[in-house]
Design a protein around this motif. Sequence first.
Motif, PDB file in Angstrom:
ATOM      1  N   SER A 112      36.167  30.639  46.114  1.00 28.84           N
ATOM      2  CA  SER A 112      35.033  30.707  45.801  1.00 28.84           C
ATOM      3  C   SER A 112      35.622  30.637  43.516  1.00 28.84           C
ATOM      4  CB  SER A 112      34.947  32.412  45.778  1.00 28.84           C
ATOM      5  OG  SER A 112      34.435  32.454  47.125  1.00 28.84           O
ATOM      6  N   VAL A 113      36.682  31.565  43.716  1.00 30.04           N
ATOM      7  CA  VAL A 113      37.107  31.528  42.011  1.00 30.04           C
ATOM      8  C   VAL A 113      37.583  29.760  41.958  1.00 30.04           C
ATOM      9  CG1 VAL A 113      38.705  33.122  41.131  1.00 30.04           C
ATOM     10  CG2 VAL A 113      38.486  34.683  42.545  1.00 30.04           C
ATOM     11  N   GLU A 114      38.332  29.066  42.564  1.00 29.23           N
ATOM     12  CA  GLU A 114      38.862  27.958  42.092  1.00 29.23           C
ATOM     13  C   GLU A 114      37.099  27.145  41.593  1.00 29.23           C
ATOM     14  OE1 GLU A 114      42.258  27.203  45.406  1.00 29.23           O
ATOM     15  OE2 GLU A 114      40.562  24.921  44.194  1.00 29.23           O
ATOM     16  N   ASN A 115      35.965  27.657  42.515  1.00 28.32           N
ATOM     17  CA  ASN A 115      34.783  26.448  41.942  1.00 28.32           C
ATOM     18  C   ASN A 115      34.065  27.207  40.633  1.00 28.32           C
ATOM     19  OD1 ASN A 115      34.422  24.123  43.895  1.00 28.32           O
ATOM     20  ND2 ASN A 115      35.045  25.705  44.802  1.00 28.32           N
ATOM     21  N   GLY A 116      34.421  28.194  39.970  1.00 31.76           N
ATOM     22  CA  GLY A 116      33.925  29.088  39.132  1.00 31.76           C
ATOM     23  C   GLY A 116      33.425  30.166  39.050  1.00 31.76           C
ATOM     24  N   ILE A 117      33.912  31.213  40.354  1.00 29.24           N
ATOM     25  CA  ILE A 117      34.022  32.516  39.945  1.00 29.24           C
ATOM     26  C   ILE A 117      34.674  33.414  39.139  1.00 29.24           C
ATOM     27  CG2 ILE A 117      33.945  34.815  40.949  1.00 29.24           C
ATOM     28  CD1 ILE A 117      30.855  33.072  40.989  1.00 29.24           C
ATOM     29  N   ASP A 118      34.002  34.577  38.696  1.00 32.61           N
ATOM     30  CA  ASP A 118      35.201  35.632  37.885  1.00 32.61           C
ATOM     31  C   ASP A 118      34.974  36.415  37.957  1.00 32.61           C
ATOM     32  OD1 ASP A 118      35.600  33.412  35.394  1.00 32.61           O
ATOM     33  OD2 ASP A 118      33.264  33.430  35.280  1.00 32.61           O
ATOM     34  N   ILE A 119      34.100  37.309  37.842  1.00 36.79           N
ATOM     35  CA  ILE A 119      33.853  38.669  38.879  1.00 36.79           C
ATOM     36  C   ILE A 119      33.668  38.641  40.534  1.00 36.79           C
ATOM     37  CG2 ILE A 119      32.891  40.909  39.050  1.00 36.79           C
ATOM     38  CD1 ILE A 119      32.362  40.179  35.634  1.00 36.79           C
ATOM     39  N   ILE A 120      33.728  39.694  41.810  1.00 41.77           N
ATOM     40  CA  ILE A 120      34.139  39.224  42.731  1.00 41.77           C
ATOM     41  C   ILE A 120      33.404  40.816  42.926  1.00 41.77           C
ATOM     42  CG2 ILE A 120      34.208  38.650  45.249  1.00 41.77           C
ATOM     43  CD1 ILE A 120      36.176  36.664  44.459  1.00 41.77           C
ATOM     44  N   VAL A 140      42.159  40.039  43.699  1.00 39.51           N
ATOM     45  CA  VAL A 140      43.148  39.583  42.649  1.00 39.51           C
ATOM     46  C   VAL A 140      44.220  38.786  42.618  1.00 39.51           C
ATOM     47  CG1 VAL A 140      45.060  41.775  41.600  1.00 39.51           C
ATOM     48  CG2 VAL A 140      42.785  42.475  43.271  1.00 39.51           C
ATOM     49  N   LYS A 141      44.349  38.960  43.664  1.00 44.83           N
ATOM     50  CA  LYS A 141      45.824  37.681  44.087  1.00 44.83           C
ATOM     51  C   LYS A 141      45.004  35.896  43.180  1.00 44.83           C
ATOM     52  CE  LYS A 141      48.195  35.098  47.265  1.00 44.83           C
ATOM     53  NZ  LYS A 141      48.392  34.729  48.436  1.00 44.83           N
ATOM     54  N   ALA A 142      43.720  36.101  43.188  1.00 47.77           N
ATOM     55  CA  ALA A 142      43.127  34.150  42.783  1.00 47.77           C
ATOM     56  C   ALA A 142      42.853  34.588  41.303  1.00 47.77           C
ATOM     57  CB  ALA A 142      42.145  34.040  43.501  1.00 47.77           C
ATOM     58  N   GLY A 143      43.013  35.639  40.472  1.00 44.42           N
ATOM     59  CA  GLY A 143      42.921  36.111  38.974  1.00 44.42           C
ATOM     60  C   GLY A 143      41.401  36.274  38.966  1.00 44.42           C
ATOM     61  N   ALA A 144      40.764  36.545  39.684  1.00 50.31           N
ATOM     62  CA  ALA A 144      39.360  36.717  39.292  1.00 50.31           C
ATOM     63  C   ALA A 144      39.622  38.663  39.348  1.00 50.31           C
ATOM     64  CB  ALA A 144      38.122  36.990  40.274  1.00 50.31           C
ATOM     65  N   MET A 145      38.348  39.416  38.483  1.00 49.58           N
ATOM     66  CA  MET A 145      38.381  40.703  38.931  1.00 49.58           C
ATOM     67  C   MET A 145      37.312  41.163  39.953  1.00 49.58           C
ATOM     68  SD  MET A 145      36.732  40.771  34.313  1.00 49.58           S
ATOM     69  CE  MET A 145      36.521  42.263  34.601  1.00 49.58           C
ATOM     70  N   ALA A 146      38.493  42.290  40.479  1.00 51.93           N
ATOM     71  CA  ALA A 146      37.942  42.604  41.631  1.00 51.93           C
ATOM     72  C   ALA A 146      36.915  43.634  41.323  1.00 51.93           C
ATOM     73  CB  ALA A 146      38.265  43.159  42.737  1.00 51.93           C
ATOM     74  N   SER A 147      35.270  44.206  41.508  1.00 52.18           N
ATOM     75  CA  SER A 147      34.854  44.951  41.248  1.00 52.18           C
ATOM     76  C   SER A 147      34.177  45.894  42.545  1.00 52.18           C
ATOM     77  CB  SER A 147      33.370  44.425  40.998  1.00 52.18           C
ATOM     78  OG  SER A 147      32.412  45.629  40.575  1.00 52.18           O
ATOM     79  N   GLY A 148      34.630  47.180  42.834  1.00 51.38           N
ATOM     80  CA  GLY A 148      35.373  47.898  43.668  1.00 51.38           C
ATOM     81  C   GLY A 148      33.843  48.315  44.022  1.00 51.38           C
ATOM     82  N   THR A 149      32.889  48.523  45.151  1.00 55.14           N
ATOM     83  CA  THR A 149      32.389  49.060  44.811  1.00 55.14           C
ATOM     84  C   THR A 149      31.304  49.860  45.917  1.00 55.14           C
ATOM     85  OG1 THR A 149      31.104  46.481  44.773  1.00 55.14           O
ATOM     86  CG2 THR A 149      29.257  48.192  45.104  1.00 55.14           C
ATOM     87  N   ILE A 150      30.705  50.738  45.664  1.00 54.73           N
ATOM     88  CA  ILE A 150      30.269  52.017  46.484  1.00 54.73           C
ATOM     89  C   ILE A 150      29.192  51.953  47.128  1.00 54.73           C
ATOM     90  CG2 ILE A 150      32.145  53.882  46.348  1.00 54.73           C
ATOM     91  CD1 ILE A 150      30.648  55.009  44.174  1.00 54.73           C
ATOM     92  N   SER A 151      29.103  51.683  48.059  1.00 47.62           N
ATOM     93  CA  SER A 151      27.191  52.013  48.255  1.00 47.62           C
ATOM     94  C   SER A 151      26.813  53.083  48.591  1.00 47.62           C
ATOM     95  CB  SER A 151      27.124  51.147  49.728  1.00 47.62           C
ATOM     96  OG  SER A 151      27.747  50.037  50.092  1.00 47.62           O
TER      97      SER A 151
END
Length: 466
Positions: A112-120, A140-151
Amino acid sequence: MAPKKQKIQKVQFVETVLRDANQSLIATRLPYDKFEPILATMDKAGFYAVECWGGATFDVCLRYLNEDPWERLRKIRKSMPNTKLQMLLRGQNVLGYAHYPDDFVRKFVQKSVENGIDIIRIFDALNDTQNLKVAMEAAVKAGAMASGTISYTTSPVHTLNKYVEIVRELKEMGASSICIKDMAGIMGPKEAYDLVSAIKDAVDLPIDIHTHSTTGLAFMTYLKAVEAGADIIDTAISPFSGGTSQPATETLVYALGQLGYATDLDEKVLKQIADFFKPIRDGFVSDGTLMPKSMATDTQCLTYQVPGGMLSNLLSQLKMMNALDRFDEALLETPKVRKDLGYPPLVTPTSQMVGVQAVRNVIDGARYKTVSKEIKAYCRGEYGRTPAPIDPAIQKQILGDTAPLTGRYADTLEPIFEKTKKELTGIARCDEDVLSYIAFPQLAEKFFEARKAREENEATYTIEAI
Ligand code: CO
């Protein structure tokens, strides 16, 4: 003496028209070709991010739109080089409903990150952080921003302390921001204010707040969240706003600007985007895809603490069983089932599971006489740790002699990626194809065949044209 310079609070915007608004209002039926012409303009608006991928977009691309979801992502990336692209990912479920082995989760995130995603944006229906860990680490390892979410949900065990505890764990896992995800639109302005304040006190991370206009609370909820220090809000451009979607981007830019907040958005560009999407919205109204009830304000969910989608599911189930007269009983039974099961947030898939069980209990005239295989798996611990313990007597009744899991369910699953890749030799063209296949085998197979047929047609056409 010169007046003391006050720091202006900045509020940033995630535009949801391509994903959540599209998903909530028109069942994600917006094809790439329809929105392609506006992407370059959207790139100039000044959004913090555009949510454009993940959630149901992947499934619908393959199932109904005959599109390669990965190709869609690459095209959006190319047309919007200056804006962060965001996707929604259901933790260990990735984009589906089943739990996947860790190797698949890692590979999917990486691609997903390789194909263009910045924030997951990574969430779990039960808020079990064990279901978020692998995806968070991979992001984090792929260099994206991880948006930690609470439902977000309400129950006697979902206290401010409980939420803060989850947020601290998300920070440990490498979250670069925290998202409060209110999928049912039930979070009120006071709850938002208190929750954002508590999280701000506990961790030094940007807070993104996500709600839906379903109950009509959203504008007030966003305002109070911003007053408590929320940094980012999720909105949809006006023609695709309101009802089961997010509140309108332009309206919040206007109101927050008037109150002295900086928003960084170009209102002229927003108008161009709105003008572009208006006729598209009208098209979906005329062909019946956008239904009036999706645009209505529905306050029933506040009275019953049951999300809007669940109420209509209860109704259609009872209708099928010719038992519409049992609706009130089923409605009363729903919160009881939820309590028995340890107060799961009512979001896909737990909302369906709880709803179906409540109807069963009422129709059978005996509680948990019939249970679905999903409820059984849930009681075994296959969906993760529940917010509160499941009622032991009911768990025993449902499981019988089957032992509940002691560890994490995904630990019991064999790696799947390399094995499937070998099986798909000659069928899959790249790792992305393999991922699509693992996520949705039948749909992907059908799509691969359609793609081949289309290319052969195009080839014939080119020869004739010469
Ligand atoms: Co949403």
